[in-house]
Design a protein around this motif. Sequence first.
Motif, PDB file in Angstrom:
ATOM      1  N   ASP C 180       6.515  32.757  65.948  1.00 51.69           N
ATOM      2  CA  ASP C 180       7.902  33.148  65.766  1.00 51.69           C
ATOM      3  C   ASP C 180       8.740  31.986  65.264  1.00 51.69           C
ATOM      4  O   ASP C 180       8.604  30.861  65.746  1.00 51.69           O
ATOM      5  CB  ASP C 180       8.502  33.615  67.104  1.00 51.69           C
ATOM      6  CG  ASP C 180       7.970  34.960  67.536  1.00 51.69           C
ATOM      7  OD1 ASP C 180       7.263  35.613  66.751  1.00 51.69           O
ATOM      8  OD2 ASP C 180       8.273  35.359  68.682  1.00 51.69           O
ATOM      9  N   GLN C 181       9.620  32.291  64.325  1.00 57.56           N
ATOM     10  CA  GLN C 181      10.626  31.335  63.870  1.00 57.56           C
ATOM     11  C   GLN C 181      11.938  32.096  63.687  1.00 57.56           C
ATOM     12  O   GLN C 181      11.954  33.312  63.654  1.00 57.56           O
ATOM     13  CB  GLN C 181      10.209  30.690  62.548  1.00 57.56           C
ATOM     14  CG  GLN C 181       8.969  29.817  62.656  1.00 57.56           C
ATOM     15  CD  GLN C 181       8.685  29.028  61.390  1.00 57.56           C
ATOM     16  OE1 GLN C 181       9.368  29.181  60.385  1.00 57.56           O
ATOM     17  NE2 GLN C 181       7.672  28.177  61.443  1.00 57.56           N
ATOM     18  N   ASP C 182      13.007  31.347  63.564  1.00 58.65           N
ATOM     19  CA  ASP C 182      14.279  32.031  63.308  1.00 58.65           C
ATOM     20  C   ASP C 182      14.894  31.625  61.969  1.00 58.65           C
ATOM     21  O   ASP C 182      16.100  31.735  61.773  1.00 58.65           O
ATOM     22  CB  ASP C 182      15.265  31.825  64.462  1.00 58.65           C
ATOM     23  CG  ASP C 182      15.705  30.381  64.655  1.00 58.65           C
ATOM     24  OD1 ASP C 182      15.286  29.501  63.881  1.00 58.65           O
ATOM     25  OD2 ASP C 182      16.476  30.122  65.594  1.00 58.65           O
ATOM     26  N   VAL C 183      14.048  31.229  61.045  1.00 60.57           N
ATOM     27  CA  VAL C 183      14.541  30.727  59.752  1.00 60.57           C
ATOM     28  C   VAL C 183      15.357  31.763  58.983  1.00 60.57           C
ATOM     29  O   VAL C 183      16.210  31.412  58.180  1.00 60.57           O
ATOM     30  CB  VAL C 183      13.371  30.256  58.858  1.00 60.57           C
ATOM     31  CG1 VAL C 183      12.884  28.896  59.312  1.00 60.57           C
ATOM     32  CG2 VAL C 183      12.230  31.273  58.853  1.00 60.57           C
ATOM     33  N   LEU C 185      17.109  34.327  60.513  1.00 61.27           N
ATOM     34  CA  LEU C 185      17.939  35.065  61.461  1.00 61.27           C
ATOM     35  C   LEU C 185      19.261  35.482  60.830  1.00 61.27           C
ATOM     36  O   LEU C 185      19.760  36.585  61.071  1.00 61.27           O
ATOM     37  CB  LEU C 185      18.203  34.188  62.694  1.00 61.27           C
ATOM     38  CG  LEU C 185      18.893  34.878  63.858  1.00 61.27           C
ATOM     39  CD1 LEU C 185      18.048  36.021  64.395  1.00 61.27           C
ATOM     40  CD2 LEU C 185      19.183  33.891  64.979  1.00 61.27           C
ATOM     41  N   VAL C 233      14.269  44.086  59.345  1.00 64.65           N
ATOM     42  CA  VAL C 233      15.544  44.207  60.055  1.00 64.65           C
ATOM     43  C   VAL C 233      16.713  44.113  59.080  1.00 64.65           C
ATOM     44  O   VAL C 233      17.646  44.914  59.132  1.00 64.65           O
ATOM     45  CB  VAL C 233      15.646  43.111  61.140  1.00 64.65           C
ATOM     46  CG1 VAL C 233      16.976  43.191  61.860  1.00 64.65           C
ATOM     47  CG2 VAL C 233      14.483  43.241  62.126  1.00 64.65           C
ATOM     48  N   VAL C 254       9.391  41.410  60.965  1.00 63.66           N
ATOM     49  CA  VAL C 254       8.622  41.369  62.231  1.00 63.66           C
ATOM     50  C   VAL C 254       7.395  42.247  62.073  1.00 63.66           C
ATOM     51  O   VAL C 254       7.503  43.349  61.527  1.00 63.66           O
ATOM     52  CB  VAL C 254       9.436  41.936  63.416  1.00 63.66           C
ATOM     53  CG1 VAL C 254       8.735  41.650  64.740  1.00 63.66           C
ATOM     54  CG2 VAL C 254      10.854  41.399  63.435  1.00 63.66           C
ATOM     55  N   THR C 271       4.473  38.531  65.043  1.00 61.48           N
ATOM     56  CA  THR C 271       5.138  37.444  64.330  1.00 61.48           C
ATOM     57  C   THR C 271       6.511  37.899  63.875  1.00 61.48           C
ATOM     58  O   THR C 271       6.732  39.076  63.597  1.00 61.48           O
ATOM     59  CB  THR C 271       4.294  36.993  63.115  1.00 61.48           C
ATOM     60  OG1 THR C 271       4.923  35.864  62.511  1.00 61.48           O
ATOM     61  CG2 THR C 271       4.165  38.110  62.084  1.00 61.48           C
ATOM     62  N   MET C 274      12.642  36.249  62.396  1.00 57.71           N
ATOM     63  CA  MET C 274      14.011  36.436  62.901  1.00 57.71           C
ATOM     64  C   MET C 274      14.034  36.347  64.425  1.00 57.71           C
ATOM     65  O   MET C 274      14.734  37.106  65.089  1.00 57.71           O
ATOM     66  CB  MET C 274      14.543  37.791  62.447  1.00 57.71           C
ATOM     67  CG  MET C 274      14.797  37.869  60.944  1.00 57.71           C
ATOM     68  SD  MET C 274      15.609  39.427  60.489  1.00 57.71           S
ATOM     69  CE  MET C 274      17.198  39.253  61.311  1.00 57.71           C
ATOM     70  N   ALA C 275      13.290  35.400  64.966  1.00 60.61           N
ATOM     71  CA  ALA C 275      13.182  35.261  66.413  1.00 60.61           C
ATOM     72  C   ALA C 275      14.162  34.190  66.878  1.00 60.61           C
ATOM     73  O   ALA C 275      13.857  32.994  66.864  1.00 60.61           O
ATOM     74  CB  ALA C 275      11.751  34.893  66.800  1.00 60.61           C
ATOM     75  N   ALA C 276      15.343  34.634  67.286  1.00 60.95           N
ATOM     76  CA  ALA C 276      16.430  33.716  67.634  1.00 60.95           C
ATOM     77  C   ALA C 276      15.965  32.617  68.586  1.00 60.95           C
ATOM     78  O   ALA C 276      15.410  32.898  69.653  1.00 60.95           O
ATOM     79  CB  ALA C 276      17.579  34.504  68.258  1.00 60.95           C
ATOM     80  N   GLY C 277      16.202  31.377  68.196  1.00 56.30           N
ATOM     81  CA  GLY C 277      15.913  30.251  69.075  1.00 56.30           C
ATOM     82  C   GLY C 277      14.503  29.712  68.971  1.00 56.30           C
ATOM     83  O   GLY C 277      14.209  28.640  69.497  1.00 56.30           O
ATOM     84  N   ARG C 278      13.632  30.446  68.303  1.00 53.48           N
ATOM     85  CA  ARG C 278      12.255  29.972  68.162  1.00 53.48           C
ATOM     86  C   ARG C 278      12.118  29.225  66.841  1.00 53.48           C
ATOM     87  O   ARG C 278      12.500  29.726  65.800  1.00 53.48           O
ATOM     88  CB  ARG C 278      11.262  31.144  68.227  1.00 53.48           C
ATOM     89  CG  ARG C 278      11.274  31.891  69.549  1.00 53.48           C
ATOM     90  CD  ARG C 278      10.906  30.985  70.716  1.00 53.48           C
ATOM     91  NE  ARG C 278      10.987  31.669  72.007  1.00 53.48           N
ATOM     92  CZ  ARG C 278      11.001  31.033  73.175  1.00 53.48           C
ATOM     93  NH1 ARG C 278      10.949  29.719  73.238  1.00 53.48           N
ATOM     94  NH2 ARG C 278      11.084  31.712  74.295  1.00 53.48           N
ATOM     95  N   LYS C 279      11.593  28.031  66.911  1.00 57.45           N
ATOM     96  CA  LYS C 279      11.546  27.176  65.734  1.00 57.45           C
ATOM     97  C   LYS C 279      10.134  27.061  65.178  1.00 57.45           C
ATOM     98  O   LYS C 279       9.937  26.998  63.964  1.00 57.45           O
ATOM     99  CB  LYS C 279      12.062  25.776  66.085  1.00 57.45           C
ATOM    100  CG  LYS C 279      13.493  25.777  66.602  1.00 57.45           C
ATOM    101  CD  LYS C 279      14.462  26.400  65.623  1.00 57.45           C
ATOM    102  CE  LYS C 279      15.880  26.452  66.160  1.00 57.45           C
ATOM    103  NZ  LYS C 279      16.753  27.222  65.260  1.00 57.45           N
TER     104      LYS C 279
END
Lengths: 392, 392, 392, 392
Positions: C180-183, C185, C233, C254, C271, C274-279
């Motif tokens: 997961d990443q939030d790149v 988001l 999304v 996702v 995966t 758009m996973a807020a806070g996950r880098k």
Amino acid sequence: MKSITQNTSSPNSLSKPKADGIRIGMIGAGWMGHAHTLAFQNASSMFRGAYGAPELVAIADVSQEIATKAATELGYRKASGDWRAVIADSEVNLVAITTPNFLHAEVAQAAAEAGKNVYCEKPLSTKPEAAKAAWQAAVRTNVVNLVGYNNIKHPAQAYAKELIDSGEIGEIIRISGTFDQDVLLDPAAQFTWRHDRSVAGAGALGDLGTHLISLAQKLIGDFASVSAITRTVVKQRPDPNGSGRMRVVENDDVTLFNVVFANGVIGSLGTSRMAAGRKHALRYEIQGTKGAIAYDQEQMNEIKVYQNVGKSRDRGFAVVPIGPDHKGYSAFYPNAGVGIGYADLKIIEVDELFRAITCGTPVEADFEFGYKIDCIVNAVLRSAAEKTWIDL
Amino acid sequence: MKSITQNTSSPNSLSKPKADGIRIGMIGAGWMGHAHTLAFQNASSMFRGAYGAPELVAIADVSQEIATKAATELGYRKASGDWRAVIADSEVNLVAITTPNFLHAEVAQAAAEAGKNVYCEKPLSTKPEAAKAAWQAAVRTNVVNLVGYNNIKHPAQAYAKELIDSGEIGEIIRISGTFDQDVLLDPAAQFTWRHDRSVAGAGALGDLGTHLISLAQKLIGDFASVSAITRTVVKQRPDPNGSGRMRVVENDDVTLFNVVFANGVIGSLGTSRMAAGRKHALRYEIQGTKGAIAYDQEQMNEIKVYQNVGKSRDRGFAVVPIGPDHKGYSAFYPNAGVGIGYADLKIIEVDELFRAITCGTPVEADFEFGYKIDCIVNAVLRSAAEKTWIDL
Amino acid sequence: MKSITQNTSSPNSLSKPKADGIRIGMIGAGWMGHAHTLAFQNASSMFRGAYGAPELVAIADVSQEIATKAATELGYRKASGDWRAVIADSEVNLVAITTPNFLHAEVAQAAAEAGKNVYCEKPLSTKPEAAKAAWQAAVRTNVVNLVGYNNIKHPAQAYAKELIDSGEIGEIIRISGTFDQDVLLDPAAQFTWRHDRSVAGAGALGDLGTHLISLAQKLIGDFASVSAITRTVVKQRPDPNGSGRMRVVENDDVTLFNVVFANGVIGSLGTSRMAAGRKHALRYEIQGTKGAIAYDQEQMNEIKVYQNVGKSRDRGFAVVPIGPDHKGYSAFYPNAGVGIGYADLKIIEVDELFRAITCGTPVEADFEFGYKIDCIVNAVLRSAAEKTWIDL
Amino acid sequence: MKSITQNTSSPNSLSKPKADGIRIGMIGAGWMGHAHTLAFQNASSMFRGAYGAPELVAIADVSQEIATKAATELGYRKASGDWRAVIADSEVNLVAITTPNFLHAEVAQAAAEAGKNVYCEKPLSTKPEAAKAAWQAAVRTNVVNLVGYNNIKHPAQAYAKELIDSGEIGEIIRISGTFDQDVLLDPAAQFTWRHDRSVAGAGALGDLGTHLISLAQKLIGDFASVSAITRTVVKQRPDPNGSGRMRVVENDDVTLFNVVFANGVIGSLGTSRMAAGRKHALRYEIQGTKGAIAYDQEQMNEIKVYQNVGKSRDRGFAVVPIGPDHKGYSAFYPNAGVGIGYADLKIIEVDELFRAITCGTPVEADFEFGYKIDCIVNAVLRSAAEKTWIDL
């Protein structure tokens, strides 16, 4: 349809008082008096103890009115505005003390002298000589005596003690620890009895630091000397009487001290009541020549243990979930990791107390233990004032 | 098919030395000499710096043979068994020092006196007066001078400093910290130069504690007084010569010290080279009246920050992943959390060094900074020996 | 003063190219081309490998201008606007591919057919048949072929594989994992090539999910069937041309999928970009009948391992610091816990590649491995489209 | 000395039953019957509720003997070997059900039809139609009805729900979650009722997965369709009768399922009773367009929340200690972080139940909620059997 049968109370009932059972007189009707009472009510049921449910005989507080209200709410049969009346009550065989700190030792001594078993909330005193007098009274009258250092009753600490005493983590080298909270972070928070040296004794050191010291005393042993520094960050706080007057904070917001223990271990301990973001950070790390233990009460259902054994590629701190293998836990849950809480520590403590009264088993944090802690607090304060090492 | 074109080196090349560029003479060909060389080779490419790639001119070690082998492996053009030859080499304009600790200050002073820029691995000295002499020489000849306290160059520390200096976490109350490793946990590990006070200076305090002190110096400021205790747990270790003889360990395995900083902050610091299970535990917690910062280099890609703002129900320590918002990181990765390593800290340090040489920008850990740390180490050792507070 | 000696390059030099050494042609001059080049420059020095430093021969990008600029910055001797010129260059014996995804397979196949060793950034293709053609070409010409799934080269994964293959954690039951990443988001983030199915192939699944799949393929084995669901999304994003027009996002933000592996293990993978806070949350947990392994790349210097052995009171997930016991680490540091970073994974990968070229040792993520992953991606997308299980 | 006064019970007493109060008939005298009874005894005292202490009227189990023993131990006045006798008892106005799962719905329906309020341990049924019948009976007779999904009563979940419902973490994209334990890791562990489909219903899914589903139902909403896979790892277990015979395990050890919710959120859920090292790993992560929430019941006194606001350099998952700002907590402690345990969740649940009975306030996990969960379990099992998506 089968019949339904009236149950008649039996001597084994966990929920009904036994004729020769524990009959409590509570002195102090505040939050802690409530917490003690809950523990009294749950211990027998959780531990399915031979002692049966205790009888809640009497409660005292500063006025008859307050005491009567508390008696009604908490279920005590009698109430008094005079703590001496509770001690004098012939029905009472266990006096519980949850007054403000400065009264602990005086009440404890009186109860012991009256031949009553005594359960005194920590600290035992704000002055070591008073603690000593209470302790000696209890020894003379041979009553059960216990100071409420409930954090040492955590199953995690029983396990830590086992690891240390067995030599599994080797010779102990060092302990680091802290007990931090942020309850007084706000400089506009009002002056309370906790800031008044004559009532509370020490500040963060007395309120929080004593818990940390109790763990160090249990796990490492007697303190030999200390070197301390204290800091009062907020020097004045608003008088709660609304006068707009400021009152001088008389004790420590933060205290740091290094320790040499009698067995040669060295340590670094600290405590703060102004530690931003810390809520119940009773933490320590104990390092030995073969392993280490790290604990943080903010994650109170686990303890981290490193043992320098096995394949080196597999070594690391094991995050051990507290469970039935750790003493005290199995009264609550059959499986590890279910989650005990703070109140459960008080229940374990009360179980120890009730067993001591009914079966004569020993207690860990007796008045001697409490006296030692009060001496350490005193030495720490002296060290900070005199800027020198103080021997115990 | 399009043609392929021969590339001709340009002044902007990141990978080729510039005519007026940095020309390195390395003194010391061990692990740290290798680590420095890697940082030299990567800095220009990572930071796309105006300074271009440095030229690896010469390397010295204790014998011509060792130096020649290292020159070949690491890519230096010349080699010598005499460090003075490297300093004297007219091609060299930056002397890097990675000798054993006791030689640092002497070499640094000589290099500075010869008008060479100096990059000295930490600590600057094993005796403060030697550090002071090196510092003063550098001031006189106006050369760039930097001590390799690379841990302060972590983007997390730039961020921590910002939080502190901006007042975002309020007035600082207290710092707690430790740098623990278990490299010498095994009592059968042989005696090395690290146990020899004349070569290494302090033990855990010199090797590890200095890194912790460098962080405290950077983040909190000047130390005013210290109260310390040291412990040598393994008092003798086998001589590595195989004689079966035991040699006396001359310095500390564990050191704990309390600090009062010049600005009134109090602190509790400690270090151990026998901390079972700890591999690189450079940890601290800084508590202020509006927030707190907690860092542990074993999880070096995050830092925990508490700010006492917003809705109280949402407050907690934020686990902040290190990223492009934190100074130094963006040279490595465009996104947060990708993962920098220890070597990257050296690259950030070398970038600061190379920019100082080519652009005249300041360095943080200059010789004055290094001298202060050596004074603190000295005061801590005196405090432990004399069992008293020592002022700085 | 001893003399200083001119060093003459030797065959063992780590920092100078060998006559019969590795001669690189790079295709793609973006961020990843830079990252590869850094790894090329460091591998020999870190691993002190027999292969010596590689020669940076030529680089290509979409125009001669861009390529020339990159050649200057990165140190390649030649530059071209045509990737075919680099493949045709007789000096080049290793082609590195860091183009946008859709070109990977075509370039890889052409390079293999030209008899050049090939190092292709992941994924090998956006269409499995193209990956298969590249793989078969490499088999025919017998060139070294490697796809850049660098995360499987982490020493932690070598250790995990050891634990699994040795049976130490028993029969494997289940894997759960996510990357997961939030790149992406921000819904206002512009449309890029990553959202264009014809260029990027899959979205989060192709960019991030493939890394997770590569770990599952390495650690658990071949996939047998998958059942997936995808979600886009943010359905439209602003065209970067500034026209104000919105462009349709053509692939997944996702993707979640369950897996049955050929060996009966079941899994749940997912995966998100758009996973807020996950880098960089490349995480998994593998559960076996005797133990378990949990990993999170956001704390990339540790791995958690549970082994159901020893005293039950001591059991817990061990937080194992990555160190010299774990394959690949010791090239970087002598002690555990020092901290490797993302770039070091590329260096380990390049070391494997260079050894394969010079010594004939095998590579793990060869084109067959890359082809398998592309087939899995394809099956996952089909499963989501058809709402049914798809066999591989 | 002041006098001591006899306290006479008042209508506000927290510890004495009220005339018009709650009068409990308990059906099932095992561990869970004990746990319920403790919660009954503590709720009034903790919540200082208007409902007063409940009266423990009667208890039933499979035989008169067992019931009588339990009555004595737990403090019920009457005992019966027939659960119907408890329902028929005119003194009882609340029936608590802690029988094995397969009996829940039948007893619940009978109690509701008899006009008694019903507190049924989860799951409501092993077959949705039975749950529906119980629910409809409760609606007809208008009795309070609650299923014991106590984990949704955690203050952390009230907080999570607030964050979601307020839009503070944006539109919800995805939930991942698992409830893992290792209670059946040992393949030699005996066959019990939990492995018998006719008694227990589903395996890990029924025992553990239902708790996870209850959280997803509360926090995300209604399930629309599921795609599942199950695995029975240990296919036979020893008969506990000591015959040496093996019995076939009839339900799932592990179940994984993907979900589409009615509101478009997608999810990936799983559960295992053979998850080595996991003790109470009820974990989830909920990702929205503006933030995320991560929870793990093994650290049940904290919840991690990411909000994509404020300065980007400060953003990270906040580790929020559960405290008085989170609904339900303040009944236990005045300050955050003190540590609630599993038993406290039951107390919060019972407080909701007692308030519903005495004040008519709503309950969250009513029989309709329980019925929905049983339908989801049924759909998951069908999906796994038929290898297809199943709509709800």
